[in-house]
Design an enzyme around this catalytic site. Structure first.
Site, short mmCIF file in Angstrom:
data_model
loop_
_atom_site.label_atom_id
_atom_site.label_comp_id
_atom_site.label_asym_id
_atom_site.label_seq_id
_atom_site.Cartn_x
_atom_site.Cartn_y
_atom_site.Cartn_z
N TYR A 109 52.46 31.82 36.82
CA TYR A 109 51.45 32.43 35.95
C TYR A 109 50.10 32.34 36.65
CZ TYR A 109 48.23 33.36 32.18
OH TYR A 109 47.23 33.91 31.43
N GLU A 197 45.14 39.24 34.66
CA GLU A 197 46.28 38.35 34.45
C GLU A 197 47.50 38.89 35.16
OE1 GLU A 197 48.48 38.25 30.65
OE2 GLU A 197 47.97 36.12 30.52
#
Ligand code: ADP
Ligand code: MG
Length: 392
Positions: A109, A197
């Protein structure tokens, strides 16, 4: 402005960041051709909506032949995809991204966003890629690494070492990883992102780092210096009101209530919405015309508010600081005459030349309900919105 995955990936690609080879389509007839063009044994068809959680919602499908690509694509087009971020109504699928299926060894992530309390960008990363960050934050917050970033200097070498070591990235892809971080921060700063992101960022079976998903939000206040993003807006599905607000540089956010608000200054706009709620009403919108709104902007602001059929009353709450109240009052009078307002209009003005302004409103002959302060304005507009139409 939120970007679709395919738009965000185009930006990443321009900065030399590896993304799966792919193409966006708006008709299932193009699916077989794109599948062949990509030339891989297996492809992924990804619903392009401005929300995450598509994997779990059925918006990511693997296909192995051109005809399967067409079948799946035609099933997905026009359907509504419900994810935990869309609400029950879901989001209509108008575009699909077909891309090569990447062989995944590890999912990470990675995100850069603004930390408002630190007043600087912050890198957030975790070894638990593919999962929502909110989920990791609840279950294993110790696995989330946060690193504040110096906007002028960039990422310091010691920070890069700290991040790679905390993530346990093996030596071989580690230099690739630090290069990627530097590029990502470059993307974030140069494009005025408020969010970047990559979830997941994957280490492929051949040891490459590839951005498998990409979410970018551009700070709306900076859009004026990015004419290159204009091409994106044709896909973005803005409402007519949002298009007008953008054109006339009004800060406008549509909400669910029945009271239209026209306010100058974001702080006053927030306080106005609070007052409406305190008096039992629900604002239909946030609308900040700015500190030095022109007559044209005020007229457009009324147009925008009135285009929302749920609006049952309007509250104009203006503080004349830089602007003079009498100038604003003339603007309101002219706007009301031009636009033709069919719901009760409550006006509260305060500040420079307020007496002259009140006189203008009183003598205008228009059915404007003046309010002397914010409390009585909120009270009046909530009552008016409950009573429905006033015949003018
Ligand atoms: P979302 O975050 O909306 O669920 P993602 O793009 O992150 O959508 O995709 C969800 C999951 O699907 C990923 O975590 C990954 O495991 C898989 N996936 C997505 N794109 C690809 C791809 N090109 N190749 C292989 N797997 C993929
Ligand atoms: Mg994702």
């Amino acid at each position: 402005m939120k970007l679709y995955e395919f738009q965000a990936k185009n930006i990443l690609k321009n900065y030399g960041i590896l993304v799966p080879q792919g193409k966006v389509i708006s008709s299932s007839d193009d699916a077989p051709e794109v599948f062949r063009e990509i030339g891989c044994a297996s492809c992924v068809i990804k619903a392009q909506i401005l929300a995450g959680g598509r994997g779990k919602g059925g918006g990511i499908q693997f296909v192995n032949t051109p005809s399967e690509a067409q079948t799946i694509a035609s099933r997905m087009f026009g359907s509504s995809l419900v994810t935990h971020q869309t609400g029950l109504k879901g989001a209509e699928i108008k575009y699909l991204l077909i891309e090569e299926a990447v062989s995944i060894k590890k999912e990470l992530y990675l995100a850069i966003t603004i930390d408002r309390s630190l007043q600087m960008p912050v890198l957030i990363t975790s070894t638990e890629g593919g999962m929502e960050i909110e989920e990791i934050a609840l279950r294993a917050p110790e696995n989330i690494i946060r690193e504040p970033l110096d906007i002028l200097f960039g990422i310091h070498p010691f920070q890069l070492r700290r991040i790679t070591s905390k993530l346990g990235i093996p030596i071989t892809p580690s230099s690739k990883f630090t290069n990627l971080l530097i590029k990502l921060f470059d993307v974030f700063v140069k494009n005025d992102c408020s969010l970047l992101e990559i979830n997941p960022l994957v280490i492929t079976s051949s040891g490459e780092l590839c951005a498998l998903d990409a979410k970018i939000e551009i700070d709306d206040n900076a859009l004026y210096r990015h004419p290159e993003f204009e091409q994106f807006t044709q896909y973005q599905d803005f409402s007519q009101a949002e298009v007008l607000a953008r054109r006339y540089r009004l800060s406008y956010i549509s909400l669910d209530g029945s009271i239209g608000c026209l306010v100058n200054g974001a702080g006053l706009a927030m306080a106005t919405m609070d007052m409406i709620k305190l008096h039992g009403g629900e604002p239909a919108n946030f609308l900040d015309v700015g500190g030095d709104a022109s007559l044209e902007q005020i007229i457009q602001a009324f147009e925008i508010i009135l285009s929302d059929y749920r609006v049952k009353a309007i509250l104009v709450n203006i503080f004349g600081g830089i602007m003079k109240c009498d100038v604003i009052a003339s603007g309101i009078i002219q706007a009301v005459k031009e636009v033709g307002i069919h719901v009760p209009l409550i006006v509260r003005l305060e500040g420079t030349n307020v007496n002259a302004a009140r006189k203008l409103l009183n003598e205008s002959g228009l059915n404007i309900i003046p309010a002397k302060d914010m409390k009585s304005a909120a009270d009046a507009v909530v009552k008016a919105s409950n009573n429905g139409y006033i015949d003018r």
